[in-house]
Design an enzyme around this catalytic site. Structure first.
Site, PDB file in Angstrom:
ATOM      1  N   LYS A 273       0.852  -1.191   0.000  1.00 60.65           N
ATOM      2  CA  LYS A 273       0.000   0.000   0.000  1.00 60.65           C
ATOM      3  C   LYS A 273       0.887   1.240   0.000  1.00 60.65           C
ATOM      4  O   LYS A 273       1.918   1.247   0.671  1.00 60.65           O
ATOM      5  CB  LYS A 273      -0.863   0.040   1.268  1.00 60.65           C
ATOM      6  CG  LYS A 273      -2.015  -0.941   1.294  1.00 60.65           C
ATOM      7  CD  LYS A 273      -2.804  -0.799   2.604  1.00 60.65           C
ATOM      8  CE  LYS A 273      -3.849  -1.877   2.752  1.00 60.65           C
ATOM      9  NZ  LYS A 273      -4.949  -1.792   1.779  1.00 60.65           N
ATOM     10  N   ASP A 284      -7.322  -3.795  10.750  1.00 60.06           N
ATOM     11  CA  ASP A 284      -7.756  -4.848   9.826  1.00 60.06           C
ATOM     12  C   ASP A 284      -8.099  -6.170  10.521  1.00 60.06           C
ATOM     13  O   ASP A 284      -8.415  -7.155   9.867  1.00 60.06           O
ATOM     14  CB  ASP A 284      -6.674  -5.056   8.758  1.00 60.06           C
ATOM     15  CG  ASP A 284      -7.258  -5.335   7.388  1.00 60.06           C
ATOM     16  OD1 ASP A 284      -8.455  -5.070   7.186  1.00 60.06           O
ATOM     17  OD2 ASP A 284      -6.522  -5.845   6.524  1.00 60.06           O
ATOM     18  N   ARG A 347      -9.744 -11.967   1.931  1.00 57.12           N
ATOM     19  CA  ARG A 347     -10.553 -13.054   1.363  1.00 57.12           C
ATOM     20  C   ARG A 347      -9.813 -14.391   1.418  1.00 57.12           C
ATOM     21  O   ARG A 347     -10.432 -15.443   1.456  1.00 57.12           O
ATOM     22  CB  ARG A 347     -10.992 -12.681  -0.063  1.00 57.12           C
ATOM     23  CG  ARG A 347      -9.876 -12.481  -1.036  1.00 57.12           C
ATOM     24  CD  ARG A 347     -10.321 -11.738  -2.295  1.00 57.12           C
ATOM     25  NE  ARG A 347     -10.492 -10.292  -2.049  1.00 57.12           N
ATOM     26  CZ  ARG A 347     -10.890  -9.420  -2.970  1.00 57.12           C
ATOM     27  NH1 ARG A 347     -11.183  -9.838  -4.194  1.00 57.12           N
ATOM     28  NH2 ARG A 347     -11.010  -8.151  -2.660  1.00 57.12           N
TER      29      ARG A 347
HETATM   30  N1  BES Z   1      -7.928  -4.129   4.543  1.00 62.53           N
HETATM   31  C1  BES Z   1      -8.151  -3.674   3.214  1.00 62.53           C
HETATM   32  C2  BES Z   1      -9.505  -2.967   3.055  1.00 62.53           C
HETATM   33  C3  BES Z   1      -9.686  -1.689   3.830  1.00 62.53           C
HETATM   34  C4  BES Z   1      -9.452  -0.474   3.218  1.00 62.53           C
HETATM   35  C5  BES Z   1     -10.147  -1.701   5.126  1.00 62.53           C
HETATM   36  C6  BES Z   1      -9.638   0.707   3.915  1.00 62.53           C
HETATM   37  C7  BES Z   1     -10.338  -0.527   5.843  1.00 62.53           C
HETATM   38  C8  BES Z   1     -10.089   0.674   5.234  1.00 62.53           C
HETATM   39  C9  BES Z   1      -8.128  -4.861   2.269  1.00 62.53           C
HETATM   40  O1  BES Z   1      -7.289  -5.903   2.618  1.00 62.53           O
HETATM   41  C10 BES Z   1      -7.650  -4.369   0.937  1.00 62.53           C
HETATM   42  O2  BES Z   1      -6.541  -3.936   0.862  1.00 62.53           O
HETATM   43  N2  BES Z   1      -8.500  -4.463  -0.073  1.00 62.53           N
HETATM   44  C11 BES Z   1      -8.168  -4.049  -1.388  1.00 62.53           C
HETATM   45  C12 BES Z   1      -8.641  -5.111  -2.352  1.00 62.53           C
HETATM   46  C13 BES Z   1      -8.157  -4.899  -3.765  1.00 62.53           C
HETATM   47  C14 BES Z   1      -6.658  -5.092  -3.841  1.00 62.53           C
HETATM   48  C15 BES Z   1      -8.873  -5.898  -4.641  1.00 62.53           C
HETATM   49  C16 BES Z   1      -8.861  -2.713  -1.637  1.00 62.53           C
HETATM   50  O3  BES Z   1      -9.992  -2.551  -1.188  1.00 62.53           O
HETATM   51  O4  BES Z   1      -8.241  -1.853  -2.238  1.00 62.53           O
HETATM   52 ZN    ZN Z   2      -6.914  -6.106   4.600  1.00 62.16          ZN
HETATM   53 MN    MN Z   3      -5.292  -5.589   1.974  1.00 61.65          MN
END
Ligand code: BES
Ligand code: ZN
Ligand code: MN
Length: 500
Positions: A273, A284, A347
Site C-alpha cells: 500500500k 484490519d 478473502r
Molecule cells: N484491509 C483492506 C480494506 C480496507 C481499506 C479496510 C480501507 C479498511 C479501510 C483490504 O485488505 C484491501 O486492501 N483491499 C483491497 C482489495 C483490492 C486489492 C482488490 C482494496 O480494497 O483496495
Molecule cells: Zn486487509
Molecule cells: Mn489488503
C-alpha cells in the site's frame, strides 16, 4: 472501566459531580425531556430559559453545563441534546448518543447521575450502554494513562427492582464491556498485537468466561493444509493462527458460526500500500475482534444458541518469504487460488476459515471483515454492507443492525461479477476480479467457499470499523466495535427461535 449502577434516589438528593438531563428542540424553543422534572423544579421552572440564554438549542451532540441551584446536591447540571422533541418516547439511538456525549463531556469527574428518559427497560438499556461506550478512553500509551474516564455512572430510574430494568442494565454492562474490549484490541498498536498475541488474549479471556478456545499454530495450519492463512502470513516474522472459540448451550435453538478477518496489520504485502493508505491498517483485525466480543457476550448473557467463533489471524507483510503476485495457493479444502494482488489478503484467510467453519455444519455462517475500500466508497464510513446467499438472512441482519443502532445496507452479489474472478488461466480462482463493484466481487469470492446448502452472510465493515473523525455520540476516535451488537442481536433472535 467506568462503574454502572441504578438508583431510585431523587435527582435532588443524589450527591454527584454532575446531574445529566436531556433537552430537545421543540416547536417554540427548547424543551426538557422526561427524567428532568426534579431538576427543573430546583430551578423553579426557569431551566429551559437559562439553557436557551446559554445558547442551548437541544440539537444532537450539544452539551451545556449550568451550576446547580441550592436545591440540588450535585455540583452542576449537564444538559445534552436529543434532537427534535419526540411526541411519545425518544428514539433509542438518540438516548444512546446523548448518554455517550454526556459521559465523554464528564471525563475526569468521579460520579455522574443520568436523569435521561428511562421509562422502559429498552430506554434504560440504551442510556446505560450509551454511557458506558461514551466513557471509553484508550490511555495505554499515554504517559500517566491519559485522561481518566468518568468513574461512576448512576442511572436514575423509577424502575429499580423491576426485573426487566435490572436485566436491561446487566445486558448493557455485558455488551458495553465486550465492545470496549474489542475497541482496545483494535486500538492496540500493531507492534503489540500480532496473531500469536491475539490468540493468547482470546485464550485467557475464553478461560475467564468458561469458553472452549483452540488455537492452530503455523505447524498445525501446515499439517491441516490452510494455504490461505499460511500464504498471507508468509511474509511476516509473526506467523498466522486460526482460533476457534466455542460456546454451547444445553438448550440451544440453533448453531451459528461467526468468522472474523483478523489481519493484525495490513501493509498490502508485495502489492504494498502507498503511504497514506496504511496508517490505520492495525484496524484490519476488527472483524475478528467483533466476533470474539460477540461470542463472549453470548456466553455471559447465557443465550440459548451454540456459537463457534473463528478468528482468522495473520500479518500481511512484504519480505523475501512473502507470497508474490502470481503465486498459487492451495486453500483449506483443496481449491486453488492465483494471487494477483497480495493486498486482497482478507478473502484468502477468510476462505480457509469459512471452509473450516462449514465442516461443522452450522445452520448459518456470518463473516465480519474490513474487506474492501470499495465498500467504503459505496457506503461511506459509518455504514457496513450486508451480503448473503439468502435474501431473508440478508434482510434479517440489516434489520437487526438498525434495531441496535448500527448502520448497515443490503448489497447484492450479481452473478455476472463472478466471471472476472474465475478467469485465472492456471488456478480455480483468482483473488481479484473486476475493479467496478470491488466490494461485491470480494463477497462473491467468499461465496465460493461456502458449503452447498449452508446459509451465509458477509458483513463488510471497512467503513465503520475505525473512526477517524471527531468523536460523536458514543463513538470515539479509533476502534468502534461495529457489528458486535448486530451479531449479539442476531444470536438473541435465534435463541428465541427466530427464522433465518
Ligand atoms: N484491509 C483492506 C480494506 C480496507 C481499506 C479496510 C480501507 C479498511 C479501510 C483490504 O485488505 C484491501 O486492501 N483491499 C483491497 C482489495 C483490492 C486489492 C482488490 C482494496 O480494497 O483496495
Ligand atoms: Zn486487509
Ligand atoms: Mn489488503
Amino acid at each position: 472501566m467506568t462503574a454502572l449502577s441504578v438508583s431510585t434516589s431523587s435527582a435532588a438528593s443524589l450527591r454527584a459531580d454532575a446531574l445529566v438531563i436531556g433537552v430537545a428542540k421543540g416547536p417554540k424553543g427548547i424543551v426538557l425531556a422526561p427524567g428532568a422534572e426534579a431538576v427543573s423544579e430546583a430551578f423553579e421552572g426557569k431551566l429551559a430559559e437559562i439553557l436557551s440564554t446559554l445558547g442551548a438549542t437541544g440539537a444532537e451532540g450539544e452539551a451545556v453545563k449550568v451550576p446547580s441551584p441550592a436545591g440540588l446536591k450535585a455540583a452542576l447540571v449537564l444538559a445534552v441534546g436529543l434532537g427534535d422533541a419526540a411526541e411519545g418516547s425518544y428514539e433509542l439511538e438518540a438516548l444512546r448518543r446523548a448518554a455517550g456525549v454526556a459521559a465523554r463531556a464528564l471525563a475526569g469527574s468521579k460520579k455522574a447521575a443520568l436523569a435521561l428518559p428511562a421509562e422502559s427497560a429498552e430506554e434504560t438499556e440504551a442510556v446505560a450502554l450509551g454511557g458506558l461506550l461514551g466513557a471509553y478512553a484508550f490511555g495505554t500509551y499515554k504517559s500517566g494513562g491519559g485522561k481518566e474516564p468518568v468513574g461512576e455512572l448512576i442511572l436514575l430510574s423509577t424502575r429499580k427492582g423491576s426485573k426487566d430494568a435490572k436485566a436491561a442494565v446487566e445486558r448493557a454492562l455485558v455488551v458495553g464491556e465486550e465492545m470496549n474490549r474489542a475497541r482496545d484490541l483494535v486500538n492496540t498498536a500493531p507492534n503489540d498485537l500480532n496473531p500469536k498475541g491475539f490468540a493468547a488474549i482470546a485464550q485467557a479471556a475464553g478461560k475467564e468466561h468458561g469458553l472452549k478456545v483452540e488455537v492452530l499454530d503455523e505447524k498445525a495450519l501446515l499439517k491441516g493444509g490452510f494455504g490461505g492463512l499460511l500464504g498471507v502470513g508468509n511474509g511476516s516474522t509473526n506467523p498466522p493462527r486460526l482460533v476457534k472459540v466455542a460456546y454451547t448451550h444445553p438448550k440451544a435453538k440453533a448453531s451459528l458460526a461467526f468468522v472474523g478477518k483478523g489481519i493484525t496489520y495490513d501493509s498490502g504485502g508485495i502489492s504494498l500500500k502507498p503511504a497514506g493508505h496504511n496508517e490505520t491498517m492495525k484496524c484490519d483485525m476488527a472483524g475478528a475482534a467483533a466476533v470474539f466480543a460477540a461470542v463472549v457476550s453470548a456466553k455471559r448473557l447465557g443465550l440459548a444458541v451454540n456459537i463457534t467463533g473463528w478468528l482468522a489471524l495473520a500479518e500481511n507483510m512484504p519480505s523475501g518469504s512473502a507470497t508474490r503476485p502470481g503465486d498459487v495457493l492451495r486453500m483449506y479444502g483443496g481449491k486453488t487460488v492465483e494471487v494477483l494482488n497480495t493486498d486482497a489478503e482478507g478473502r484468502l484467510v477468510l476462505a480457509d476459515a469459512i471452509v473450516r467453519a462449514g465442516e461443522e455444519k452450522p445452520d448459518v455462517i456470518v463473516d465480519v471483515a474490513t474487506l474492501t475500500g470499495a465498500m467504503m466508497l459505496a457506503l461511506g464510513s459509518r455504514t457496513f454492507g450486508v451480503m448473503a446467499n439468502n435474501d431473508e438472512l440478508r434482510s434479517t441482519l440489516h434489520t437487526a443492525s438498525g434495531e441496535v443502532g448500527e448502520q448497515s445496507w443490503p448489497m447484492p452479489l450479481p452473478p455476472e461479477l463472478r466471471k472476472g474472478m474465475t478467469e485465472s488461466t492456471i488456478a480455480d480462482l483468482a483473488n481479484m476480479g473486476e475493479r467496478m463493484g470491488g466490494g461485491l466481487v470480494a463477497g462473491l469470492f467468499l461465496k465460493e467457499f461456502v458449503a452447498e446448502g449452508t446459509d451465509w452472510a458477509h458483513l463488510d465493515i471497512a467503513g465503520p470499523a475505525f473512526h477517524e473523525g471527531a468523536p460523536f455520540g458514543y463513538t470515539p476516535k479509533g476502534g468502534t466495535a461495529t457489528a458486535v451488537r448486530t451479531l449479539v442481536r442476531f444470536a438473541e433472535q435465534k435463541a428465541a427461535g427466530g427464522k433465518a
